[in-house]
Design a protein around this motif. Structure first.
Motif, short mmCIF file in Angstrom:
data_model
loop_
_atom_site.label_atom_id
_atom_site.label_comp_id
_atom_site.label_asym_id
_atom_site.label_seq_id
_atom_site.Cartn_x
_atom_site.Cartn_y
_atom_site.Cartn_z
N ARG A 163 3.01 4.51 -0.60
CA ARG A 163 3.07 5.49 -1.68
C ARG A 163 4.28 6.42 -1.52
N MET A 204 0.80 -1.22 0.00
CA MET A 204 0.00 0.00 0.00
C MET A 204 0.83 1.27 0.00
N THR A 254 -6.14 0.87 -3.89
CA THR A 254 -4.89 0.16 -3.61
C THR A 254 -5.22 -1.30 -3.34
#
Length: 311
Positions: free
Chosen positions: A54, A52, A110
């Motif tokens: 980023r 997940m 996601t």
């Protein structure tokens, strides 16, 4: 914050897990199995963070919004499945509700991650419900089944997962890691020995015949640990005999409190009988008798002693 490097002594599979999730090349289901306290749930969460994340550069970065939400257990696409309040099992109703949730689009566009911290608590009906989803998994969804009793899962469930086995670090590896984390050599040595206490805790928590099979199941599928378990038992029983004879103490030895209570309560005659039982079990294994049968004989002896000398 923990990192994948903290588990590098576990298995070569951990490095591959890190790469798979950092590169988004993971499979849809993993079975993380092994004794309690070996880092299974922590690794599952690290994988969720990596999938997940980023942040820029190395994944998981640990500082971006998704990483922080995974750590705080507030990420809307991370689901932890446990029994309903007041119940001991995960029923089919809970399973259907969870699977309905993940069938929809993710909240943050996601990966959706489902973690079952005690997968053995799923009822057969719940497992069959999950099986249908594992056969046709939704896109960008990954399941982590975590258990110390893999034998409690349906073979069809296990066959659809990538199995990652966990085991305690060796005493030397654990000591080295603790020193690297800032522990003094003396404290690291003491804590490293205590890391193996989970085995003696499992063994000396067998108080009735019904406790035997679940304890055997903790170790019967992990061939890498079976010799270590018997080695540790042999050493533990030797130390227990010394304590029972008044020639030593287990208080600071790193053994589980259940083993310390056994040594304090059971007379020397009981310890001698247990030592003979462990020796016989070693001979059984040397004659190619299955570990489960040999280990069961030791645990049954301990359950018999508990009826006479509850500790």
């Amino acid at each position: 914050m923990l990192s994948f490097e903290d588990f590098s002594g576990q298995s070569a599979h951990i490095a591959q897990l890190h790469a798979d999730f950092a590169n988004h090349t993971f499979v849809h289901a993993y079975l993380l199995c092994g004794p309690r306290g070996t880092g299974k749930k922590s690794v599952a969460r690290l994988c969720a963070m990596a999938a997940m994340c980023r942040g820029a550069g190395k994944r998981p970065c640990g500082v971006c919004g998704p990483c922080r939400r995974v750590v705080s257990d507030t990420h809307p696409d991370l689901h932890t499945i446990v029994p309903e309040k007041g119940k001991q099992t995960i029923g089919v109703g809970v399973m259907r509700e969870v699977l309905d949730q993940v069938a929809t689009r993710s909240f943050e566009d996601t990966t959706k991650v489902l973690i079952f911290p005690s997968a053995e608590k799923m009822t057969p009906a719940a497992q069959n419900c999950l099986l249908k989803t594992l056969e046709e998994p939704p896109q960008d969804t990954v399941f982590f089944l975590i258990t110390d009793q893999p034998g409690a899962l349906l073979p069809t469930i296990v066959s659809r997962c990538r199995v990652i086995r966990f085991h305690p670090l060796s005493e030397q590896a654990c000591e080295k890691r603790l020193i690297a984390l800032g522990q003094s050599p003396l404290d690291a040595r003491r804590r490293a020995r205590m890391a193996e206490g989970c085995v003696t805790g499992d063994v000396f928590s067998v108080h009735r015949p019904g406790d035997v099979l679940p304890t055997v199941n903790l170790y019967k599928d992990d061939k890498e640990r079976q010799k270590m378990v018997m080695d540790l038992l042999e050493t533990a029983v030797r130390d227990i005999l010394l304590a029972q004879a008044g020639r030593g103490s287990l208080e600071e030895s790193g053994y589980a409190r259940e083993a310390v209570a056994y040594a304090r309560t059971v007379p020397l005659a009981g310890g001698l009988q247990l030592a003979a039982c462990v020796t016989k079990a070693r001979m059984m294994m040397a004659s190619n008798v299955a570990f489960a049968s040999a280990f069961e004989s030791v645990l049954l002896k301990i359950s018999e002693e508990y009826t006479q000398w509850p500790w």
